[in-house]
Design an enzyme around this catalytic site. Structure first.
Site, PDB file in Angstrom:
ATOM      1  N   HIS A 154      33.661  67.205  26.452  1.00  0.00           N
ATOM      2  CA  HIS A 154      34.771  66.384  25.953  1.00  0.00           C
ATOM      3  C   HIS A 154      34.782  66.480  24.442  1.00  0.00           C
ATOM      4  CE1 HIS A 154      37.694  63.428  25.155  1.00  0.00           C
ATOM      5  NE2 HIS A 154      36.876  62.427  24.895  1.00  0.00           N
ATOM      6  N   GLU A 179      44.905  87.078  22.358  1.00  0.00           N
ATOM      7  CA  GLU A 179      43.681  87.716  22.812  1.00  0.00           C
ATOM      8  C   GLU A 179      42.710  86.737  23.456  1.00  0.00           C
ATOM      9  OE1 GLU A 179      40.924  90.825  23.488  1.00  0.00           O
ATOM     10  OE2 GLU A 179      43.073  90.817  23.045  1.00  0.00           O
ATOM     11  N   ASP A 311      63.584  75.069  44.774  1.00  0.00           N
ATOM     12  CA  ASP A 311      63.341  74.689  46.166  1.00  0.00           C
ATOM     13  C   ASP A 311      62.618  75.862  46.818  1.00  0.00           C
ATOM     14  OD1 ASP A 311      63.588  73.460  48.721  1.00  0.00           O
ATOM     15  OD2 ASP A 311      65.368  74.673  49.090  1.00  0.00           O
ATOM     16  N   GLU A 313      61.991  76.425  50.807  1.00  0.00           N
ATOM     17  CA  GLU A 313      62.632  76.840  52.059  1.00  0.00           C
ATOM     18  C   GLU A 313      64.124  77.087  51.849  1.00  0.00           C
ATOM     19  OE1 GLU A 313      63.340  75.046  56.601  1.00  0.00           O
ATOM     20  OE2 GLU A 313      62.033  74.038  55.169  1.00  0.00           O
ATOM     21  N   SER A 463      59.271  71.050  46.973  1.00  0.00           N
ATOM     22  CA  SER A 463      59.459  71.348  48.390  1.00  0.00           C
ATOM     23  C   SER A 463      59.073  70.142  49.230  1.00  0.00           C
ATOM     24  CB  SER A 463      58.603  72.554  48.786  1.00  0.00           C
ATOM     25  OG  SER A 463      58.612  72.759  50.181  1.00  0.00           O
ATOM     26  N   LYS A 497      63.779  64.329  48.667  1.00  0.00           N
ATOM     27  CA  LYS A 497      64.530  65.350  47.933  1.00  0.00           C
ATOM     28  C   LYS A 497      66.017  65.049  47.845  1.00  0.00           C
ATOM     29  CE  LYS A 497      63.424  69.602  48.021  1.00  0.00           C
ATOM     30  NZ  LYS A 497      63.337  70.992  48.496  1.00  0.00           N
TER      31      LYS A 497
END
Length: 564
Positions: A154, A179, A311, A313, A463, A497
């Site tokens: 930390h 890099e 989305d 599907e 989704s 959704k």
């Protein structure tokens, strides 16, 4: 075998109290390895001593680097012992409120693998304060648990604070074509490195839940930034954690300098930062924003302010793959999965969640309603085949049989129940890991993702499938592992959704200035309406097998993601 006489408590805030004979007997019933690890003799062995010396040395070094100045910051490592599996290895942590440049091995705390303090720091006379385990202990234990880490650092390094202040609305830091990205686990020079940013809280322990969510949402990350505070970095060993910490700080510093020079840090070309018109949400000039092909400099999208929300599907994945492959696989393997994993913590959580969502009187849009046998009208609104889930004491065979019946009933009625999605994801995980399942995406998906990635555009997925199942599908796709192109995954835990507030919540998470900076691509008209009501730009996806759209729906449509 008794623990160290300096034992004082557990990092979860609960006192160990007294090591009574009952507790000693309980410890003895554990496997020999855990018992040995908690013994006084083991606490005095060379591996533990070496780990204490190592943490003290790292603290002193990190002080000179400005990471742990003013007693702030902390370091923890697992005690390396080849005879002890990593999940059972002891943990050494630096103390809180101690000047790191003067720290010594005797200042260290030793904890068991489940977070109990076995050995405390040696008290010192005035003006030293009484010893105290690091305030980061809860967070360290969560990282160990979720990431199988061997060490956690930390840092309060100035660059890790400043990088979160340049844009106070950003929820993630991202950089590419530098890099030092090669020094970050799982990344190469040209990859986009993404580090989640969580908000500072008044107490360190209150960061435990936010850091847990960040790790879940960003599966590739080995660091989490805390705004105006610092960064947590981990690796599978202290060498890996230290190497990555040096690379992260270098990249934070480089990004700050690039910003000072008026250059992008998150685009491959690192060209000048431009203000321009004709971008998403800037008056609706879509013809300029969505030209097919690579973006020229005049059309470069500011990656820190714009992203694509996909989305899955019907947009990235054919509907037929879900309905003809994934759903039948879950049904065919449901009983087998429950029987094989019934006693596991994960499956018990799935069962309890299903129990909580399958009961009388709950809203049909949230879960499955069982018909009331005393109500002659109830059968009309209930789901045929639904049965109560009996308590565990009746036997797991009856419990599994009831679960199978309810899941089949849900799937017949296309229920969007979170518990069902979670259980399905766990079954699919077995299928993907055994290579019985291979994710399918449309042929244009990989090329589109590569193009957006090269242009510095952030891509998220939203989704109805669980986040875990989304990541499995893209990790094991017919085009290989595509997860490197995504910055995050959302499922219905953020909201339905077809509800506007779900998209408002996503806007708060992805780190853009306004909702119109997000382009949502979906095949579902109701989702498009909800997203537009939240202020997002929306495009409808026309794919083979997708459902019909209303005439004059008012949205732009595409047949390929390469049109964006």
């Amino acid at each position: 075998m008794e623990p160290s006489s300096s034992s004082s408590g557990a990092v979860n805030g609960c006192s160990i109290m007294r090591m009574t004979e009952s507790l000693s007997q309980q410890i003895m019933t554990r496997n020999d390895m855990a018992t040995t690890a908690m013994s006084q003799a083991y606490l005095e062995t060379k591996p533990v001593s070496d780990a204490k010396n190592l943490v003290a040395e790292l603290c002193r070094q990190f002080y000179t680097m400005g990471w742990v100045s003013g007693t702030g910051g902390s370091v923890t490592v697992k005690v390396h012992d080849d005879s002890v599996p990593r999940p059972h290895q002891l943990i050494v942590m630096s103390p809180s409120g101690v000047q790191k440049e003067r720290i010594v091995p005797e200042d260290m705390y030793v904890l068991s693998s489940n977070g109990f303090i076995l050995s405390t720091a040696t008290p010192k006379p005035y003006p030293y304060k009484p010893p105290k385990c690091t305030d980061c202990a809860l967070l360290f234990m969560k990282v160990y648990e979720m990431c199988n880490a061997g060490a956690v650092i930390h840092s309060h390094g100035m660059e890790s604070c400043l990088i979160t202040m340049i844009n106070p609305f950003l929820k993630e830091f991202q950089i590419t074509h530098m890099e030092m990205i090669k020094g970050i686990q799982g990344h190469s020079y040209s990859d986009e490195l993404v580090v989640p940013i969580i908000e500072k809280t008044s107490l360190e322990g209150e960061l435990t839940e936010p850091i847990t969510e960040a790790i879940r949402a960003y599966s590739k990350t080995t660091a989490v930034l805390v705004r105006n505070h610092g960064v947590y970095i981990w690796g599978d060993s202290w060498i890996s954690a230290k190497t990555q910490a040096e690379c992260y700080h270098y990249l934070f510093d480089a990004a700050i300098k690039l910003h000072q020079f008026g250059l992008h840090w998150s685009t491959p070309c690192h060209g000048p930062i431009h203000n321009f018109n004709g971008v998403w949400g800037s008056g609706g000039n879509l013809s300029r924003s969505f030209r097919t092909g690579a973006f020229g400099l005049d059309y470069m999208i500011e990656p820190s302010q714009h992203c694509i929300l996909l989305d899955n599907e019907g947009t990235a994945t054919p509907i037929t793959f879900i309905t003809n492959v994934l759903v039948p696989y879950a049904l065919d393997n449901l009983g087998k999965h429950l029987a094989a994993t019934y006693d596991s913590e994960e499956t018990q959580e799935d069962i309890n969640l299903l129990r909580s969502q399958i009961h009388y009187g709950q809203d049909m849009t949230l879960a499955l309603q069982l018909p009331d046998p005393l109500d002659p009208q109830a059968q009309r609104s209930g789901v045929v085949g639904a049965v109560p889930i009996p308590p565990d004491y009746v036997g797991k065979e009856l419990v599994i049989a009831s679960l199978v019946a309810n899941v089949e009933a849900m799937m017949r009625t296309d229920r969007k129940v979170i518990a069902l999605k979670q259980l399905q994801g766990h079954i699919w995980r077995t299928g993907f890991q055994s290579n019985e399942l291979v994710g399918v995406v449309f042929d244009d998906v990989q090329e589109a993702l590569e193009k957006w990635h090269a242009s510095g555009i952030k891509v998220h997925v939203y989704s109805s499938g669980s986040r875990e199942s989304q990541q499995l599908l893209f990790a094991k796709s017919n085009y290989g592992d595509l997860r490197k192109y995504f910055c995050g995954f959302f499922d219905t835990t953020v909201g339905d959704k077809k509800e506007t507030r779900s998209y408002s919540e996503i806007f708060k998470t992805v780190g853009v200035d306004k909702p119109s900076n997000i382009l949502f691509v979906t095949d579902v008209f109701q989702e498009a309406l909800a997203a537009r009501a939240a202020g997002l730009e929306v495009i409808l996806s026309l794919r083979p097998g997708n459902g019909p759209l209303p005439e004059n729906h008012g949205f732009r449509t595409i047949e390929s993601l390469l049109e964006i």
